[in-house]
Design a protein around this motif. Structure first.
Motif, mmCIF file in Angstrom:
data_model
loop_
_atom_site.group_PDB
_atom_site.id
_atom_site.type_symbol
_atom_site.label_atom_id
_atom_site.label_comp_id
_atom_site.label_asym_id
_atom_site.label_seq_id
_atom_site.Cartn_x
_atom_site.Cartn_y
_atom_site.Cartn_z
ATOM 1 N N THR A 140 0.836 -1.192 0.000
ATOM 2 C CA THR A 140 0.000 0.000 0.000
ATOM 3 C C THR A 140 0.873 1.244 0.000
ATOM 4 O OG1 THR A 140 -1.697 -1.167 1.273
ATOM 5 C CG2 THR A 140 -1.858 1.224 1.160
ATOM 6 N N VAL A 141 0.623 2.147 -0.935
ATOM 7 C CA VAL A 141 1.384 3.387 -1.025
ATOM 8 C C VAL A 141 0.812 4.388 -0.028
ATOM 9 C CG1 VAL A 141 2.099 5.296 -2.513
ATOM 10 C CG2 VAL A 141 1.884 2.980 -3.461
ATOM 11 N N THR A 142 1.642 4.828 0.896
ATOM 12 C CA THR A 142 1.193 5.786 1.921
ATOM 13 C C THR A 142 1.986 7.091 1.882
ATOM 14 O OG1 THR A 142 2.679 4.810 3.566
ATOM 15 C CG2 THR A 142 0.423 3.947 3.473
ATOM 16 N N ASP A 143 3.014 7.165 1.055
ATOM 17 C CA ASP A 143 3.812 8.385 0.955
ATOM 18 C C ASP A 143 3.080 9.419 0.099
ATOM 19 O OD1 ASP A 143 6.389 9.935 1.162
ATOM 20 O OD2 ASP A 143 6.252 9.700 -1.010
ATOM 21 N N PRO A 144 2.755 10.586 0.632
ATOM 22 C CA PRO A 144 1.985 11.588 -0.114
ATOM 23 C C PRO A 144 2.642 12.014 -1.427
ATOM 24 C CG PRO A 144 2.021 12.142 2.217
ATOM 25 C CD PRO A 144 2.994 11.015 2.030
ATOM 26 N N SER A 145 3.957 12.168 -1.435
ATOM 27 C CA SER A 145 4.647 12.592 -2.659
ATOM 28 C C SER A 145 4.510 11.534 -3.753
ATOM 29 C CB SER A 145 6.127 12.851 -2.368
ATOM 30 O OG SER A 145 6.287 13.925 -1.469
ATOM 31 N N ARG A 146 4.680 10.282 -3.373
ATOM 32 C CA ARG A 146 4.529 9.210 -4.360
ATOM 33 C C ARG A 146 3.088 9.122 -4.855
ATOM 34 N NH1 ARG A 146 5.648 2.768 -3.363
ATOM 35 N NH2 ARG A 146 5.169 2.086 -5.505
ATOM 36 N N LEU A 147 2.144 9.326 -3.953
ATOM 37 C CA LEU A 147 0.739 9.294 -4.359
ATOM 38 C C LEU A 147 0.429 10.432 -5.328
ATOM 39 C CD1 LEU A 147 -1.015 8.326 -1.006
ATOM 40 C CD2 LEU A 147 -1.210 7.090 -3.179
ATOM 41 N N ARG A 148 0.990 11.611 -5.101
ATOM 42 C CA ARG A 148 0.757 12.737 -6.020
ATOM 43 C C ARG A 148 1.284 12.394 -7.418
ATOM 44 N NH1 ARG A 148 -1.202 17.313 -3.801
ATOM 45 N NH2 ARG A 148 -0.962 17.566 -1.528
ATOM 46 N N ASN A 149 2.424 11.732 -7.487
ATOM 47 C CA ASN A 149 2.947 11.314 -8.783
ATOM 48 C C ASN A 149 2.038 10.289 -9.444
ATOM 49 O OD1 ASN A 149 5.222 12.964 -8.566
ATOM 50 N ND2 ASN A 149 6.440 11.365 -7.573
ATOM 51 N N MET A 150 1.490 9.373 -8.646
ATOM 52 C CA MET A 150 0.563 8.384 -9.189
ATOM 53 C C MET A 150 -0.692 9.047 -9.729
ATOM 54 S SD MET A 150 0.957 5.397 -6.264
ATOM 55 C CE MET A 150 -0.405 4.436 -6.939
ATOM 56 N N LEU A 151 -1.202 10.046 -9.008
ATOM 57 C CA LEU A 151 -2.410 10.749 -9.449
ATOM 58 C C LEU A 151 -2.154 11.502 -10.746
ATOM 59 C CD1 LEU A 151 -3.721 12.126 -6.030
ATOM 60 C CD2 LEU A 151 -4.390 10.030 -7.215
ATOM 61 N N ALA A 152 -0.965 12.079 -10.880
ATOM 62 C CA ALA A 152 -0.613 12.769 -12.123
ATOM 63 C C ALA A 152 -0.579 11.775 -13.288
ATOM 64 C CB ALA A 152 0.737 13.465 -11.966
ATOM 65 N N ARG A 203 -4.135 10.972 -14.432
ATOM 66 C CA ARG A 203 -4.710 12.035 -15.278
ATOM 67 C C ARG A 203 -4.108 12.007 -16.684
ATOM 68 N NH1 ARG A 203 -4.221 14.766 -10.305
ATOM 69 N NH2 ARG A 203 -2.177 15.619 -10.912
ATOM 70 N N THR A 204 -2.812 11.708 -16.772
ATOM 71 C CA THR A 204 -2.142 11.680 -18.076
ATOM 72 C C THR A 204 -2.539 10.467 -18.896
ATOM 73 O OG1 THR A 204 -0.222 12.881 -17.195
ATOM 74 C CG2 THR A 204 0.108 11.626 -19.223
ATOM 75 N N ASN A 205 -2.571 9.313 -18.254
ATOM 76 C CA ASN A 205 -2.783 8.052 -18.973
ATOM 77 C C ASN A 205 -4.255 7.699 -19.157
ATOM 78 O OD1 ASN A 205 0.034 7.692 -19.062
ATOM 79 N ND2 ASN A 205 0.039 6.667 -17.063
ATOM 80 N N GLY A 206 -5.120 8.205 -18.269
ATOM 81 C CA GLY A 206 -6.542 7.905 -18.385
ATOM 82 C C GLY A 206 -6.965 6.624 -17.695
ATOM 83 N N PHE A 207 -6.099 6.066 -16.863
ATOM 84 C CA PHE A 207 -6.463 4.868 -16.106
ATOM 85 C C PHE A 207 -5.569 4.765 -14.874
ATOM 86 C CE2 PHE A 207 -3.149 3.546 -19.044
ATOM 87 C CZ PHE A 207 -2.305 2.785 -18.254
ATOM 88 N N SER A 208 -5.979 3.922 -13.923
ATOM 89 C CA SER A 208 -5.196 3.680 -12.714
ATOM 90 C C SER A 208 -4.924 2.188 -12.581
ATOM 91 C CB SER A 208 -5.945 4.167 -11.466
ATOM 92 O OG SER A 208 -7.082 3.348 -11.235
ATOM 93 N N ILE A 209 -3.845 1.871 -11.881
ATOM 94 C CA ILE A 209 -3.542 0.484 -11.530
ATOM 95 C C ILE A 209 -3.236 0.434 -10.042
ATOM 96 C CG2 ILE A 209 -1.967 -1.471 -11.821
ATOM 97 C CD1 ILE A 209 -1.511 -0.559 -14.696
ATOM 98 N N SER A 210 -3.998 -0.352 -9.321
ATOM 99 C CA SER A 210 -3.745 -0.584 -7.898
ATOM 100 C C SER A 210 -3.264 -2.023 -7.760
ATOM 101 C CB SER A 210 -5.015 -0.358 -7.070
ATOM 102 O OG SER A 210 -4.826 -0.760 -5.732
ATOM 103 N N ASP A 211 -1.966 -2.186 -7.587
ATOM 104 C CA ASP A 211 -1.356 -3.513 -7.592
ATOM 105 C C ASP A 211 -1.112 -3.991 -6.161
ATOM 106 O OD1 ASP A 211 0.031 -5.828 -8.049
ATOM 107 O OD2 ASP A 211 1.707 -4.894 -9.104
ATOM 108 N N ARG A 212 -1.974 -4.897 -5.690
ATOM 109 C CA ARG A 212 -1.872 -5.505 -4.366
ATOM 110 C C ARG A 212 -1.832 -4.477 -3.234
ATOM 111 N NH1 ARG A 212 3.309 -8.887 -5.831
ATOM 112 N NH2 ARG A 212 3.423 -7.141 -7.303
#
Length: 252
Positions: free
Chosen positions: A171-183, A186-195
């Motif tokens: 589980t990603v809990t680091d806010p900076s890493r999460l902000r990069n994931m959210l960006a 938005r860019t790719n048009g999809f999300s991946i939540s891996d385990r």
């Protein structure tokens, strides 16, 4: 997710105290007795007894054979009138069912907070922790990451500055890493939540846009980890999301 709106003391408006009783019920506490309700709502036993009796008469609570209380069908009837959930569900359901039939996996539809409007379990699909009408963290699920990525900046800041729940070691809990994931979402048009929620599952999410181009919901496919590449199922999820968006644009 943290519970909200519970009063701190035994006094306050009658409506607030009645809502605090209803707020005591959760998915893990579906049945509660009088003492438990009084304790969880932080009010005297006599006050709780009177309010519970009124809620039973109105239909917000029901009493079972053991003397415990559970949420009544009257609240379900009212909840079904919520246009953001029910109208969306009706428009989306045919496409969710198609995606479920094609993949035989878990398909989910959610709106921000995260409230799961619908969940269809595929035959033999990996077990999931979510349920229709339930809530889950925005930061961990496929639909949650999509909805958070497209949320207003103040919502993102509020979520990322608060407690971020950890469900697995991935589980990603680091806010900076999460902000990069959210960006990236938005860019790719999809999300991946891996385990991130359970170690045997991953999910791919995509945004559902309404006729104004606003993200009204998110759809996801949850599969067992190791059975398929997440990028291989991205087109299926995005196609379903676009189809739901087109259905939302049609007049009722």
């Amino acid at each position: 997710m943290p519970r909200r709106g519970r009063p701190a003391g035994p006094t306050g408006p009658v409506l607030t105290r009645a809502l605090s009783i209803l707020d005591a019920f959760t998915a893990t506490r579906p049945v509660l007795n009088l003492s438990q309700l009084a304790s969880l709502a932080d009010m005297p036993l006599s006050t709780a007894h009177r309010l519970i009796a009124e809620l039973v008469v109105w239909g917000a609570l029901e009493r079972d054979e053991s003397g415990g209380y559970r949420i009544g069908l009257r609240l379900w009837e009212l909840g079904a009138l919520a246009p953001r959930g029910q109208g969306l569900r009706e428009r989306a359901l045919p496409f969710l069912e198609d995606l479920s039939q094609i993949t035989r996996e878990n398909v989910q539809l959610a709106v921000r907070d995260v409230v799961f409007v619908e969940r269809i379990a595929g035959t033999g699909a990996v077990p999931v922790l979510t349920r229709a009408g339930g809530r889950f963290a925005l930061t961990a699920t496929g639909v949650g990451l999509v909805l958070l990525a497209h949320a207003p900046t103040e919502v993102q800041d509020d979520v990322l500055s608060g407690h971020i729940e950890r469900y697995t070691q991935r589980t990603v809990t680091d806010p900076s890493r999460l902000r990069n994931m959210l960006a990236d979402v938005r860019t790719n048009g999809f999300s991946i939540s891996d385990r991130q929620v359970t170690m045997d599952s991953l999910s791919v999410g995509a945004p559902v846009q309404d006729h104004r181009g606003h993200v009204a919901a998110a759809v996801s496919l949850v599969i067992r980890h190791g059975t398929a590449s997440p990028h291989a199922i991205v087109p299926l999820v995005r196609t379903s999301a676009r189809a739901i968006g087109r259905a939302l644009a049609k007049p009722y």
